[in-house]
Scaffold this active site. Structure first.
Site, PDB file in Angstrom:
ATOM      1  N   GLY A 239      24.584  77.621   1.619  1.00  0.00           N
ATOM      2  CA  GLY A 239      24.781  78.043   3.003  1.00  0.00           C
ATOM      3  C   GLY A 239      25.090  79.517   3.188  1.00  0.00           C
ATOM      4  O   GLY A 239      25.185  79.972   4.325  1.00  0.00           O
ATOM      5  N   GLY A 280      20.772  79.031  -1.971  1.00  0.00           N
ATOM      6  CA  GLY A 280      19.317  79.156  -1.895  1.00  0.00           C
ATOM      7  C   GLY A 280      18.965  80.435  -1.164  1.00  0.00           C
ATOM      8  O   GLY A 280      18.625  81.462  -1.756  1.00  0.00           O
ATOM      9  N   ARG A 281      19.115  80.370   0.144  1.00  0.00           N
ATOM     10  CA  ARG A 281      18.712  81.466   1.027  1.00  0.00           C
ATOM     11  C   ARG A 281      19.267  82.833   0.614  1.00  0.00           C
ATOM     12  O   ARG A 281      18.550  83.835   0.648  1.00  0.00           O
ATOM     13  CB  ARG A 281      19.197  81.129   2.436  1.00  0.00           C
ATOM     14  CG  ARG A 281      18.808  82.085   3.514  1.00  0.00           C
ATOM     15  CD  ARG A 281      19.598  81.799   4.796  1.00  0.00           C
ATOM     16  NE  ARG A 281      19.704  80.400   5.108  1.00  0.00           N
ATOM     17  CZ  ARG A 281      18.902  79.743   5.956  1.00  0.00           C
ATOM     18  NH1 ARG A 281      17.941  80.383   6.583  1.00  0.00           N
ATOM     19  NH2 ARG A 281      19.085  78.457   6.192  1.00  0.00           N
ATOM     20  N   ARG A 317       9.787  78.735  10.669  1.00  0.00           N
ATOM     21  CA  ARG A 317      11.152  78.971  11.169  1.00  0.00           C
ATOM     22  C   ARG A 317      11.228  79.503  12.606  1.00  0.00           C
ATOM     23  O   ARG A 317      12.044  79.035  13.392  1.00  0.00           O
ATOM     24  CB  ARG A 317      11.919  79.882  10.216  1.00  0.00           C
ATOM     25  CG  ARG A 317      11.976  79.340   8.772  1.00  0.00           C
ATOM     26  CD  ARG A 317      12.959  80.096   7.889  1.00  0.00           C
ATOM     27  NE  ARG A 317      14.328  79.781   8.222  1.00  0.00           N
ATOM     28  CZ  ARG A 317      15.126  80.553   8.918  1.00  0.00           C
ATOM     29  NH1 ARG A 317      14.708  81.722   9.342  1.00  0.00           N
ATOM     30  NH2 ARG A 317      16.347  80.162   9.191  1.00  0.00           N
ATOM     31  N   CYS A 360      -3.544  75.954  17.524  1.00  0.00           N
ATOM     32  CA  CYS A 360      -3.746  75.509  18.902  1.00  0.00           C
ATOM     33  C   CYS A 360      -2.470  74.961  19.503  1.00  0.00           C
ATOM     34  O   CYS A 360      -2.388  73.781  19.867  1.00  0.00           O
ATOM     35  CB  CYS A 360      -4.839  74.447  18.915  1.00  0.00           C
ATOM     36  SG  CYS A 360      -6.356  75.143  18.308  1.00  0.00           S
TER      37      CYS A 360
HETATM   38  N1  LLP Z   1      22.775  72.310  -1.010  1.00  0.00           N
HETATM   39  C1  LLP Z   1      22.385  71.328  -0.180  1.00  0.00           C
HETATM   40  C2  LLP Z   1      22.895  69.972  -0.387  1.00  0.00           C
HETATM   41  C3  LLP Z   1      21.514  71.627   0.875  1.00  0.00           C
HETATM   42  O1  LLP Z   1      21.141  70.659   1.713  1.00  0.00           O
HETATM   43  C4  LLP Z   1      21.056  72.948   1.058  1.00  0.00           C
HETATM   44  C5  LLP Z   1      20.150  73.286   2.151  1.00  0.00           C
HETATM   45  C6  LLP Z   1      21.476  73.942   0.139  1.00  0.00           C
HETATM   46  C7  LLP Z   1      22.342  73.584  -0.873  1.00  0.00           C
HETATM   47  C8  LLP Z   1      21.005  75.364   0.211  1.00  0.00           C
HETATM   48  O2  LLP Z   1      21.378  76.001   1.378  1.00  0.00           O
HETATM   49  P1  LLP Z   1      21.172  77.596   1.480  1.00  0.00           P
HETATM   50  O3  LLP Z   1      22.062  78.218   0.451  1.00  0.00           O
HETATM   51  O4  LLP Z   1      19.750  77.896   1.228  1.00  0.00           O
HETATM   52  O5  LLP Z   1      21.582  77.933   2.849  1.00  0.00           O
HETATM   53  N2  LLP Z   1      15.043  74.871   6.615  1.00  0.00           N
HETATM   54  C9  LLP Z   1      16.255  75.522   7.088  1.00  0.00           C
HETATM   55  C10 LLP Z   1      17.377  75.411   6.102  1.00  0.00           C
HETATM   56  C11 LLP Z   1      17.699  74.000   5.694  1.00  0.00           C
HETATM   57  C12 LLP Z   1      18.732  73.918   4.626  1.00  0.00           C
HETATM   58  C13 LLP Z   1      18.786  72.571   4.037  1.00  0.00           C
HETATM   59  N3  LLP Z   1      19.753  72.425   3.003  1.00  0.00           N
HETATM   60  C14 LLP Z   1      15.946  76.960   7.440  1.00  0.00           C
HETATM   61  O6  LLP Z   1      14.793  77.367   7.360  1.00  0.00           O
HETATM   62  O7  LLP Z   1      16.839  77.692   7.857  1.00  0.00           O
END
Ligand code: LLP
Length: 431
Positions: A239, A280-281, A317, A360
């Site tokens: 997150g 992740g992000r 997104r 479209c």
């Molecule tokens: N751990 C779990 C259990 C998760 O569900 C997620 C993301 C992460 C880690 C990694 O989160 P990050 O560090 O990347 O924020 N598609 C959406 C984001 C969905 C995130 C889903 N879970 C977007 O494009 O913003």
């Protein structure tokens, strides 16, 4: 923030011109910087060093094998949410012991695969799932380690679709049920339940939700301790934010300076708590751009549309979450360099523009109502901060083949996923 820079009006990814990447791979394509991936990973590792977490990169955000392999080489474990991601992590050379597996709907086949590999941790999201895992472990004569994903009812103050730690979502088990959960399943002979997992949402731009969530988790760990139940692992999920606009996100060090003091005392002593992070992000988002070419420019009513060869099929997104991605011309010919990445730029000669795709749907846009240099057919545009949840959420809608992916390392650009062909589009169909 990243390794995408303008030199004399021309965008470079590390030492490679964006126009060269587009020539090599065609458009639309994703271009990733290895240096940015490494820098973000390194910053997290350094910031959280006092609690020595296992960093499990969240595969869902950008799952190209070359990127996974690179991160495994840097020492990353992997956070997966499906059999497909598990296979990717393995193929990238990740030690199964360094894989954590979350997800509310793990299928029997997926659980069997993970059991047979001996993964590090199952993050369990319901009573029924625990029972299923235990049954399958017995049937396959395997053992597993598990954490309970608790839902701490914390508002991460992010988009409704990506808030996961609030009571009304489908994720985890209400924290009030956690004691009963451990009492019921904590002595399972095959599935060792000794962890707590949290993931509050994504992205989280302040430290307060983490503090609230972790404080609740620590209180739970202590309450379990009083019952004689030991928790040895705390997985904090992911997150952490990224810079969609210049300096939008706290630095890794800022998140860490709030989180580390809460946990550091617990990571020492006779029974140290092992910490896991699932970013992740914050690693991948700023490490990637989407390159797209302007096909046509037209006016409709009083609006100017730049119609590009990428739309919501390549980057969902903006359309799905109303997410902001900075967009700017990448190639020479347009000499205006943006001073920063922002929603509103005040520079002479800019034109209010709608950056849209070829699909479209009226919802098919990359950027709405954006001040941009006047665009022409053939201009190359960069859509920034597209490294996370870009390619992994791309689709073949309107039968557009998926984009190519290019990984840049210094002066070298390598195609790490070729553009799909029309043959690929129908390859799985049986006629
Ligand atoms: N751990 C779990 C259990 C998760 O569900 C997620 C993301 C992460 C880690 C990694 O989160 P990050 O560090 O990347 O924020 N598609 C959406 C984001 C969905 C995130 C889903 N879970 C977007 O494009 O913003």
């Amino acid at each position: 923030m990243d390794d995408f820079r303008y030199v004399e009006g021309e965008l470079f990814c590390e030492s490679v011109r964006a126009s060269e990447v587009a020539r090599l791979a065609g458009t639309p394509c994703y271009a990733y910087s290895r240096a940015t991936l490494a820098a973000h990973f390194g910053r997290l590792e350094a910031a959280f060093a006092p609690i020595a977490p296992l960093i499990c990169y969240s595969v869902k955000c950008c799952s190209n094998l070359s990127i996974l392999r690179f991160l495994v080489g840097l020492g990353s474990g992997m956070d997966v949410v499906s059999g497909g991601e598990l296979r990717r992590a393995l193929q990238a050379g990740c030690d199964p012991q360094r894989i954590v597996y979350a997800g509310v709907g793990k299928s029997e086949a997926e659980i069997r695969l993970a059991l047979s590999l001996g993964i590090g941790l199952f993050n369990i999201e319901s009573e029924m799932e625990f029972e299923n895992l235990s049954r399958l472990a017995k049937e396959t004569r395997t053992r597993a380690r598990a954490a309970l994903r608790v839902n701490p009812d914390v508002d991460p103050k992010t988009h409704r679709y990506t808030s996961t730690g609030k009571r009304e979502t489908k994720f985890g088990v209400d924290i009030e049920r956690a004691l009963a959960f451990f009492r019921t399943y904590g002595a399972d002979p095959l599935v060792s339940l000794k962890g707590i997992h949290l993931h509050l949402g994504s992205p989280i731009y302040t430290t307060a939700p983490y503090l609230e969530g972790i404080t609740k988790a620590i209180a739970l760990i202590d309450a379990l301790g009083r019952l004689g139940i030991t928790v040895d692992t705390l997985d904090l999920g992911g997150g952490f934010g990224a810079d969609y606009e210049s300096e939008q996100s706290p630095l890794a060090a800022e998140y860490a300076s709030a989180i580390v003091p809460l946990l550091e005392p617990r990571t020492r002593g006779a029974a140290p708590l092992r910490i896991i992070l699932e970013p992740g992000r914050t690693i991948a988002a700023n490490a990637g751009i989407l390159l797209t070419r302007v096909e046509y420019v037209k006016r409709s009513g009083d609006r100017t549309f730049a119609i590009c060869d990428a739309g919501m099929n390549a980057l969902l997104r903006p359309s799905h979450y109303g997410a902001f991605h900075f967009v700017w011309p990448a190639a020479p010919g347009i000499t205006m360099t943006p001073p920063r990445r922002a929603r509103e730029l005040v520079m002479p000669g800019l034109v209010r523009t709608e950056v849209v795709g070829p699909l479209c749907e009226t919802g098919d846009f990359l950027a709405e109502d954006r001040m941009l240099p006047p665009l022409e057919r053939g201009n190359l545009l960069a859509v920034y901060t597209a490294g996370a949840y870009g390619m992994t959420m791309a689709s073949r809608y309107n039968s557009h083949p998926l984009p190519a992916e290019v990984l840049v390392d210094g002066a070298t650009a390598t195609i790490v996923r070729r553009r799909e062909t029309y043959e690929d589009l129908v390859a799985h169909e049986l006629s």
